[in-house]
Design a protein around this motif. Sequence first.
Motif, PDB file in Angstrom:
ATOM      1  N   GLY A  51     -11.616  -0.827 -11.736  1.00 25.46           N
ATOM      2  CA  GLY A  51     -11.447   0.293 -12.653  1.00 25.46           C
ATOM      3  C   GLY A  51     -11.047   1.555 -11.919  1.00 25.46           C
ATOM      4  N   VAL A  52     -10.054   1.433 -11.057  1.00 22.45           N
ATOM      5  CA  VAL A  52      -9.750   2.487 -10.086  1.00 22.45           C
ATOM      6  C   VAL A  52      -9.086   3.707 -10.708  1.00 22.45           C
ATOM      7  CG1 VAL A  52      -7.468   1.616  -9.447  1.00 22.45           C
ATOM      8  CG2 VAL A  52      -8.847   2.824  -7.742  1.00 22.45           C
ATOM      9  N   GLY A  53      -8.423   3.557 -11.862  1.00 23.02           N
ATOM     10  CA  GLY A  53      -7.698   4.683 -12.439  1.00 23.02           C
ATOM     11  C   GLY A  53      -6.614   5.158 -11.482  1.00 23.02           C
ATOM     12  N   CYS A  54      -6.578   6.456 -11.235  1.00 17.35           N
ATOM     13  CA  CYS A  54      -5.633   7.034 -10.264  1.00 17.35           C
ATOM     14  C   CYS A  54      -6.236   7.127  -8.873  1.00 17.35           C
ATOM     15  CB  CYS A  54      -5.189   8.425 -10.731  1.00 17.35           C
ATOM     16  SG  CYS A  54      -4.185   8.403 -12.219  1.00 17.35           S
ATOM     17  N   GLY A  55      -7.366   6.473  -8.679  1.00 19.35           N
ATOM     18  CA  GLY A  55      -8.060   6.546  -7.393  1.00 19.35           C
ATOM     19  C   GLY A  55      -9.257   7.472  -7.475  1.00 19.35           C
ATOM     20  N   HIS A 113      -7.688  -4.625  -2.974  1.00 15.98           N
ATOM     21  CA  HIS A 113      -7.167  -4.774  -4.328  1.00 15.98           C
ATOM     22  C   HIS A 113      -7.783  -3.691  -5.199  1.00 15.98           C
ATOM     23  CE1 HIS A 113      -5.483  -8.927  -3.836  1.00 15.98           C
ATOM     24  NE2 HIS A 113      -6.330  -8.904  -2.815  1.00 15.98           N
ATOM     25  N   ALA A 114      -6.941  -2.917  -5.874  1.00 12.96           N
ATOM     26  CA  ALA A 114      -7.409  -1.900  -6.830  1.00 12.96           C
ATOM     27  C   ALA A 114      -6.852  -2.275  -8.194  1.00 12.96           C
ATOM     28  CB  ALA A 114      -6.932  -0.512  -6.415  1.00 12.96           C
ATOM     29  N   ILE A 115      -7.734  -2.495  -9.153  1.00 11.51           N
ATOM     30  CA  ILE A 115      -7.258  -2.900 -10.484  1.00 11.51           C
ATOM     31  C   ILE A 115      -7.758  -1.933 -11.546  1.00 11.51           C
ATOM     32  CG2 ILE A 115      -7.128  -5.325  -9.811  1.00 11.51           C
ATOM     33  CD1 ILE A 115      -9.634  -5.837 -11.542  1.00 11.51           C
ATOM     34  N   ASP A 116      -6.970  -1.843 -12.611  1.00  4.62           N
ATOM     35  CA  ASP A 116      -7.335  -1.012 -13.754  1.00  4.62           C
ATOM     36  C   ASP A 116      -6.730  -1.635 -15.003  1.00  4.62           C
ATOM     37  OD1 ASP A 116      -8.576   1.928 -14.143  1.00  4.62           O
ATOM     38  OD2 ASP A 116      -7.008   1.607 -15.643  1.00  4.62           O
ATOM     39  N   LEU A 117      -7.330  -1.366 -16.140  1.00  6.22           N
ATOM     40  CA  LEU A 117      -6.792  -1.870 -17.404  1.00  6.22           C
ATOM     41  C   LEU A 117      -5.496  -1.175 -17.781  1.00  6.22           C
ATOM     42  CD1 LEU A 117     -10.106  -2.090 -19.482  1.00  6.22           C
ATOM     43  CD2 LEU A 117      -8.776  -4.013 -18.570  1.00  6.22           C
ATOM     44  N   SER A 118      -5.301   0.042 -17.294  1.00  6.25           N
ATOM     45  CA  SER A 118      -4.104   0.818 -17.617  1.00  6.25           C
ATOM     46  C   SER A 118      -3.020   0.590 -16.563  1.00  6.25           C
ATOM     47  CB  SER A 118      -4.444   2.313 -17.681  1.00  6.25           C
ATOM     48  OG  SER A 118      -3.267   3.091 -17.697  1.00  6.25           O
ATOM     49  N   GLU A 119      -1.882   0.062 -16.994  1.00  2.78           N
ATOM     50  CA  GLU A 119      -0.760  -0.132 -16.072  1.00  2.78           C
ATOM     51  C   GLU A 119      -0.244   1.203 -15.556  1.00  2.78           C
ATOM     52  OE1 GLU A 119       3.504  -2.547 -15.898  1.00  2.78           O
ATOM     53  OE2 GLU A 119       2.186  -2.689 -17.637  1.00  2.78           O
ATOM     54  N   LEU A 147      -1.952   4.046 -15.010  1.00  5.68           N
ATOM     55  CA  LEU A 147      -2.835   4.601 -13.991  1.00  5.68           C
ATOM     56  C   LEU A 147      -2.773   3.796 -12.696  1.00  5.68           C
ATOM     57  CD1 LEU A 147      -5.970   5.492 -16.164  1.00  5.68           C
ATOM     58  CD2 LEU A 147      -4.107   6.994 -15.428  1.00  5.68           C
ATOM     59  N   ALA A 148      -2.724   2.479 -12.825  1.00  2.26           N
ATOM     60  CA  ALA A 148      -2.643   1.639 -11.633  1.00  2.26           C
ATOM     61  C   ALA A 148      -1.339   1.892 -10.869  1.00  2.26           C
ATOM     62  CB  ALA A 148      -2.766   0.171 -12.017  1.00  2.26           C
ATOM     63  N   ALA A 149      -0.230   2.061 -11.602  1.00  2.00           N
ATOM     64  CA  ALA A 149       1.059   2.329 -10.962  1.00  2.00           C
ATOM     65  C   ALA A 149       1.030   3.664 -10.228  1.00  2.00           C
ATOM     66  CB  ALA A 149       2.176   2.314 -12.011  1.00  2.00           C
ATOM     67  N   SER A 150       0.377   4.644 -10.819  1.00  2.69           N
ATOM     68  CA  SER A 150       0.256   5.948 -10.168  1.00  2.69           C
ATOM     69  C   SER A 150      -0.493   5.829  -8.845  1.00  2.69           C
ATOM     70  CB  SER A 150      -0.470   6.925 -11.099  1.00  2.69           C
ATOM     71  OG  SER A 150      -0.707   8.154 -10.452  1.00  2.69           O
ATOM     72  N   PHE A 151      -1.581   5.043  -8.854  1.00 11.04           N
ATOM     73  CA  PHE A 151      -2.343   4.889  -7.618  1.00 11.04           C
ATOM     74  C   PHE A 151      -1.591   4.035  -6.602  1.00 11.04           C
ATOM     75  CE2 PHE A 151      -6.016   2.990  -5.204  1.00 11.04           C
ATOM     76  CZ  PHE A 151      -6.245   4.137  -4.450  1.00 11.04           C
ATOM     77  N   GLN A 152      -0.806   3.074  -7.070  1.00 15.43           N
ATOM     78  CA  GLN A 152       0.017   2.280  -6.154  1.00 15.43           C
ATOM     79  C   GLN A 152       0.967   3.173  -5.371  1.00 15.43           C
ATOM     80  OE1 GLN A 152      -0.080  -0.686  -5.065  1.00 15.43           O
ATOM     81  NE2 GLN A 152       1.888  -0.858  -4.032  1.00 15.43           N
ATOM     82  N   GLN A 153       1.526   4.180  -6.029  1.00 16.21           N
ATOM     83  CA  GLN A 153       2.402   5.129  -5.341  1.00 16.21           C
ATOM     84  C   GLN A 153       1.642   5.897  -4.269  1.00 16.21           C
ATOM     85  OE1 GLN A 153       5.794   5.328  -5.649  1.00 16.21           O
ATOM     86  NE2 GLN A 153       5.403   3.486  -6.898  1.00 16.21           N
ATOM     87  N   ALA A 180      -2.435  -1.786  -5.833  1.00 16.87           N
ATOM     88  CA  ALA A 180      -3.048  -1.336  -7.082  1.00 16.87           C
ATOM     89  C   ALA A 180      -2.205  -1.889  -8.222  1.00 16.87           C
ATOM     90  CB  ALA A 180      -3.097   0.186  -7.143  1.00 16.87           C
ATOM     91  N   TYR A 181      -2.851  -2.521  -9.189  1.00 21.93           N
ATOM     92  CA  TYR A 181      -2.096  -3.162 -10.253  1.00 21.93           C
ATOM     93  C   TYR A 181      -2.982  -3.331 -11.490  1.00 21.93           C
ATOM     94  CZ  TYR A 181      -4.390  -7.206  -8.008  1.00 21.93           C
ATOM     95  OH  TYR A 181      -5.307  -8.065  -7.433  1.00 21.93           O
ATOM     96  N   ARG A 182      -2.314  -3.593 -12.634  1.00 20.80           N
ATOM     97  CA  ARG A 182      -3.035  -3.789 -13.868  1.00 20.80           C
ATOM     98  C   ARG A 182      -3.622  -5.197 -13.908  1.00 20.80           C
ATOM     99  NH1 ARG A 182      -4.226  -6.400 -17.924  1.00 20.80           N
ATOM    100  NH2 ARG A 182      -4.749  -5.429 -19.891  1.00 20.80           N
ATOM    101  N   ALA A 183      -4.916  -5.287 -14.195  1.00 18.22           N
ATOM    102  CA  ALA A 183      -5.581  -6.582 -14.348  1.00 18.22           C
ATOM    103  C   ALA A 183      -6.889  -6.360 -15.085  1.00 18.22           C
ATOM    104  CB  ALA A 183      -5.836  -7.241 -12.988  1.00 18.22           C
ATOM    105  N   ASP A 184      -7.333  -7.414 -15.769  1.00 17.85           N
ATOM    106  CA  ASP A 184      -8.621  -7.401 -16.456  1.00 17.85           C
ATOM    107  C   ASP A 184      -9.593  -8.238 -15.628  1.00 17.85           C
ATOM    108  OD1 ASP A 184     -10.849  -7.902 -18.170  1.00 17.85           O
ATOM    109  OD2 ASP A 184      -9.595  -7.517 -19.924  1.00 17.85           O
ATOM    110  N   PHE A 185     -10.656  -7.628 -15.214  1.00 14.68           N
ATOM    111  CA  PHE A 185     -11.677  -8.255 -14.374  1.00 14.68           C
ATOM    112  C   PHE A 185     -12.207  -9.546 -14.975  1.00 14.68           C
ATOM    113  CE2 PHE A 185     -16.255  -8.206 -12.924  1.00 14.68           C
ATOM    114  CZ  PHE A 185     -16.007  -8.427 -11.578  1.00 14.68           C
ATOM    115  N   LEU A 186     -12.274  -9.622 -16.299  1.00 13.37           N
ATOM    116  CA  LEU A 186     -12.839 -10.786 -16.976  1.00 13.37           C
ATOM    117  C   LEU A 186     -11.835 -11.902 -17.201  1.00 13.37           C
ATOM    118  CD1 LEU A 186     -14.978  -9.121 -19.806  1.00 13.37           C
ATOM    119  CD2 LEU A 186     -15.761  -9.930 -17.569  1.00 13.37           C
TER     120      LEU A 186
END
Length: 277
Positions: free
Chosen positions: A80-84, A99-105, A107-113, A125-131
């Motif tokens: 649930g990293v958001g923008c970090g 690995h940094a994951i978030d439900l929001s693509e 927010l994850a893309a922003s943190f990947q940058q 950092a990428y969009r993924a659902d933990f469950l």
Amino acid sequence: MKNEESSRQRLLEINRQQAEFYEHDLYVQRDRQSLPVRIWGAVRDSLHRFRQETGIGSAADELHQLWLGNLGGSKVLDLGVGCGNALSIDIARRCREYHAIDLSERLAASFQQALLAEGLQHARAYRADFLADEFAERDFDIIYALGVAHHFEDFDLFLATAQHRLKPGGRMITYDPLNTFWASRLLRAMFRPFQNDAAWEWPFARRNFELIGRRFRIEAVQGTLGRSKWAFPLVVLNPQWAIRRGREAHLRDLAECNRVASPLFRCLHVTMCLVRK
């Protein structure tokens, strides 16, 4: 088993709704339409500033650094990293695989940058659902879950998933709101009918600690905003005096609220280092 799968599917649907909520900034948009939510948000933001000015927030970061320890050779999930968060880049620098994951693509893309800007080629950092089964990563040494664990109404399912994704003896570091103090329970109950993110907001009750004990060993625990919470309302009268009193009370909280006992349940927040059994 059938009930567990039914619960998982229900939570996956809630996570889909949560993803849409943050993907399209619906939190901000709905805040403008609801006076109770705007008031709650203003109090929440003011409390955040109080935590920073009294050192409560930095104390949690220091504990997390201690609990994280030497990350060389470690595989880490920032959940649930958001923008970090405050420690995300530092954690990514120090570990073997991140690995940094978030439900929001979005927010994850922003943190990947941000990770790319730091030249951290081993970090993603990428969009993924933990469950979700589609998120196939396992064998993490550490799961860093800052403000995430309380988003699961079926908390035991969250714990079981974390247990499954961690190596034996792996650690999970959490930071979440508590709902064990009578005044916070009352205020939250009054606000809940207006709350636009209520479906995934489940602050910890005493029951959560019982569930944790079945799957994890609580290696360390620290409650915050125990005695120090009483200084927060005084900010409107005398900010400097309130901050000073808050710092003094925070030191007592650090000494008194570091085990699962009555003083902890008078706090508003709790952070823990959990070890997979």
